[in-house]
Design a protein around this motif. Structure first.
Motif, PDB file in Angstrom:
ATOM      1  N   GLY A 160      13.245   0.355  -2.131  1.00  0.00           N
ATOM      2  CA  GLY A 160      13.172  -0.574  -3.257  1.00  0.00           C
ATOM      3  C   GLY A 160      11.748  -0.988  -3.591  1.00  0.00           C
ATOM      4  O   GLY A 160      11.506  -2.135  -3.972  1.00  0.00           O
ATOM      5  N   ILE A 161      10.810  -0.059  -3.437  1.00  0.00           N
ATOM      6  CA  ILE A 161       9.396  -0.325  -3.700  1.00  0.00           C
ATOM      7  C   ILE A 161       8.844   0.784  -4.588  1.00  0.00           C
ATOM      8  O   ILE A 161       9.528   1.765  -4.875  1.00  0.00           O
ATOM      9  N   ARG A 162       7.587   0.627  -5.009  1.00  0.00           N
ATOM     10  CA  ARG A 162       6.953   1.646  -5.853  1.00  0.00           C
ATOM     11  C   ARG A 162       6.346   2.759  -4.991  1.00  0.00           C
ATOM     12  O   ARG A 162       5.957   2.510  -3.845  1.00  0.00           O
ATOM     13  N   PRO A 163       6.227   3.960  -5.542  1.00  0.00           N
ATOM     14  CA  PRO A 163       5.615   5.070  -4.796  1.00  0.00           C
ATOM     15  C   PRO A 163       4.193   4.756  -4.313  1.00  0.00           C
ATOM     16  O   PRO A 163       3.802   5.188  -3.229  1.00  0.00           O
ATOM     17  N   ARG A 164       3.422   3.991  -5.101  1.00  0.00           N
ATOM     18  CA  ARG A 164       2.068   3.627  -4.671  1.00  0.00           C
ATOM     19  C   ARG A 164       2.115   2.743  -3.418  1.00  0.00           C
ATOM     20  O   ARG A 164       1.247   2.821  -2.555  1.00  0.00           O
ATOM     21  N   THR A 165       3.145   1.903  -3.334  1.00  0.00           N
ATOM     22  CA  THR A 165       3.311   1.067  -2.147  1.00  0.00           C
ATOM     23  C   THR A 165       3.629   1.941  -0.937  1.00  0.00           C
ATOM     24  O   THR A 165       3.123   1.700   0.161  1.00  0.00           O
ATOM     25  N   VAL A 166       4.452   2.970  -1.149  1.00  0.00           N
ATOM     26  CA  VAL A 166       4.756   3.919  -0.070  1.00  0.00           C
ATOM     27  C   VAL A 166       3.465   4.586   0.398  1.00  0.00           C
ATOM     28  O   VAL A 166       3.212   4.703   1.601  1.00  0.00           O
ATOM     29  N   GLU A 167       2.652   4.997  -0.554  1.00  0.00           N
ATOM     30  CA  GLU A 167       1.395   5.660  -0.226  1.00  0.00           C
ATOM     31  C   GLU A 167       0.502   4.747   0.628  1.00  0.00           C
ATOM     32  O   GLU A 167      -0.052   5.177   1.640  1.00  0.00           O
ATOM     33  N   SER A 168       0.378   3.498   0.239  1.00  0.00           N
ATOM     34  CA  SER A 168      -0.489   2.588   0.997  1.00  0.00           C
ATOM     35  C   SER A 168       0.119   2.264   2.367  1.00  0.00           C
ATOM     36  O   SER A 168      -0.598   2.170   3.362  1.00  0.00           O
ATOM     37  N   ARG A 169       1.440   2.116   2.425  1.00  0.00           N
ATOM     38  CA  ARG A 169       2.083   1.865   3.719  1.00  0.00           C
ATOM     39  C   ARG A 169       1.904   3.065   4.653  1.00  0.00           C
ATOM     40  O   ARG A 169       1.682   2.898   5.846  1.00  0.00           O
ATOM     41  N   LEU A 170       2.023   4.248   4.085  1.00  0.00           N
ATOM     42  CA  LEU A 170       1.854   5.453   4.888  1.00  0.00           C
ATOM     43  C   LEU A 170       0.427   5.555   5.411  1.00  0.00           C
ATOM     44  O   LEU A 170       0.207   5.909   6.572  1.00  0.00           O
ATOM     45  N   TYR A 171      -0.534   5.200   4.581  1.00  0.00           N
ATOM     46  CA  TYR A 171      -1.928   5.211   5.013  1.00  0.00           C
ATOM     47  C   TYR A 171      -2.126   4.233   6.180  1.00  0.00           C
ATOM     48  O   TYR A 171      -2.707   4.576   7.213  1.00  0.00           O
ATOM     49  N   ARG A 172      -1.620   3.005   6.006  1.00  0.00           N
ATOM     50  CA  ARG A 172      -1.763   1.997   7.062  1.00  0.00           C
ATOM     51  C   ARG A 172      -0.989   2.391   8.326  1.00  0.00           C
ATOM     52  O   ARG A 172      -1.442   2.148   9.447  1.00  0.00           O
ATOM     53  N   ALA A 173       0.161   3.018   8.134  1.00  0.00           N
ATOM     54  CA  ALA A 173       0.965   3.450   9.282  1.00  0.00           C
ATOM     55  C   ALA A 173       0.244   4.546  10.074  1.00  0.00           C
ATOM     56  O   ALA A 173       0.243   4.533  11.301  1.00  0.00           O
ATOM     57  N   ARG A 174      -0.395   5.472   9.354  1.00  0.00           N
ATOM     58  CA  ARG A 174      -1.166   6.520  10.043  1.00  0.00           C
ATOM     59  C   ARG A 174      -2.315   5.906  10.834  1.00  0.00           C
ATOM     60  O   ARG A 174      -2.594   6.313  11.964  1.00  0.00           O
ATOM     61  N   GLU A 175      -2.982   4.939  10.214  1.00  0.00           N
ATOM     62  CA  GLU A 175      -4.088   4.276  10.901  1.00  0.00           C
ATOM     63  C   GLU A 175      -3.585   3.550  12.150  1.00  0.00           C
ATOM     64  O   GLU A 175      -4.206   3.621  13.213  1.00  0.00           O
ATOM     65  N   ALA A 176      -2.468   2.853  12.027  1.00  0.00           N
ATOM     66  CA  ALA A 176      -1.899   2.139  13.168  1.00  0.00           C
ATOM     67  C   ALA A 176      -1.487   3.130  14.263  1.00  0.00           C
ATOM     68  O   ALA A 176      -1.705   2.884  15.451  1.00  0.00           O
ATOM     69  N   PHE A 177      -0.919   4.272  13.842  1.00  0.00           N
ATOM     70  CA  PHE A 177      -0.529   5.295  14.804  1.00  0.00           C
ATOM     71  C   PHE A 177      -1.758   5.824  15.538  1.00  0.00           C
ATOM     72  O   PHE A 177      -1.763   5.934  16.763  1.00  0.00           O
TER      73      PHE A 177
END
Length: 189
Positions: A160-177
């Motif tokens: 229920g979010i925008r694709p750009r939000t997915v992109e930024s979450r994925l970026y932050r998730a990779r960094e956290a990983f």
């Protein structure tokens, strides 16, 4: 004749007779085991999956339509075995996924097969441990993108979010990983 006996046992189970389900298990355990074993080729694994099959049968008896019980239970057994094989295949792909998340590819094919399998298993365990330590928002986006191979649009629609939000979450998730990966092994990437 056999169909009528099975349907009678099913009806008795639905009526609350405990012994009727035991009879169903005894009648079909060999059949279920043979189906599963043909998929997984390991007796202990087949026994475990057979238990899951009979648990599923017990839970699903109310939806059984009184037609060909043997075929119905056989489909459940085959589906459970296929699910197991899919999960096993997913586990084998985790090493490649870890390398994709980490953004590295060592390309070294010089080791022996046994060594590769052991290293793969060790790395697989590390990936799971690191993912478990991540916040749910990071875990979810990494899992959907790398393990379920979903696009930004599919993840956005599900969350229920925008694709750009997915992109930024994925970026932050990779960094956290990457950070957790380095903390665990006391190394930096």
């Amino acid at each position: 004749m056999k169909y009528a006996m099975s349907d009678n046992l099913v009806q008795r189970c639905l009526d609350g007779e405990q012994d009727a389900f035991t009879l169903l298990v005894e009648t079909y355990k060999g059949y279920v085991f043979a189906i599963i074993l043909s998929f997984v080729r390991d007796e202990e694994t087949a026994k475990d999956i057979a238990q899951e099959v009979f648990l599923q049968v017990y839970r699903s008896l109310v939806s059984y339509r009184q037609q060909n019980f043997k075929g119905w239970i056989g489909r459940i057994a085959a589906n459970k075995a296929i699910d197991y094989k899919r999960k096993k295949h997913l586990a084998l792909c985790e090493l490649e996924t870890a390398e994709a998340i980490l953004g590295k590819d060592d390309g070294d094919d010089s080791g022996g097969e046994l060594e590769k399998l052991l290293l793969q298993k060790e790395q697989e365990t590390r990936v799971k441990e690191v993912l478990l330590r991540l916040p749910p928002i990071h875990k979810t986006v990494l899992y959907k993108f790398y393990f379920q191979n979903k696009s930004y649009q599919e993840i956005a629609r599900e969350e229920g979010i925008r694709p750009r939000t997915v992109e930024s979450r994925l970026y932050r998730a990779r960094e956290a990983f990457r950070q957790e990966w380095g903390v665990e092994s006391n190394e930096t990437l």
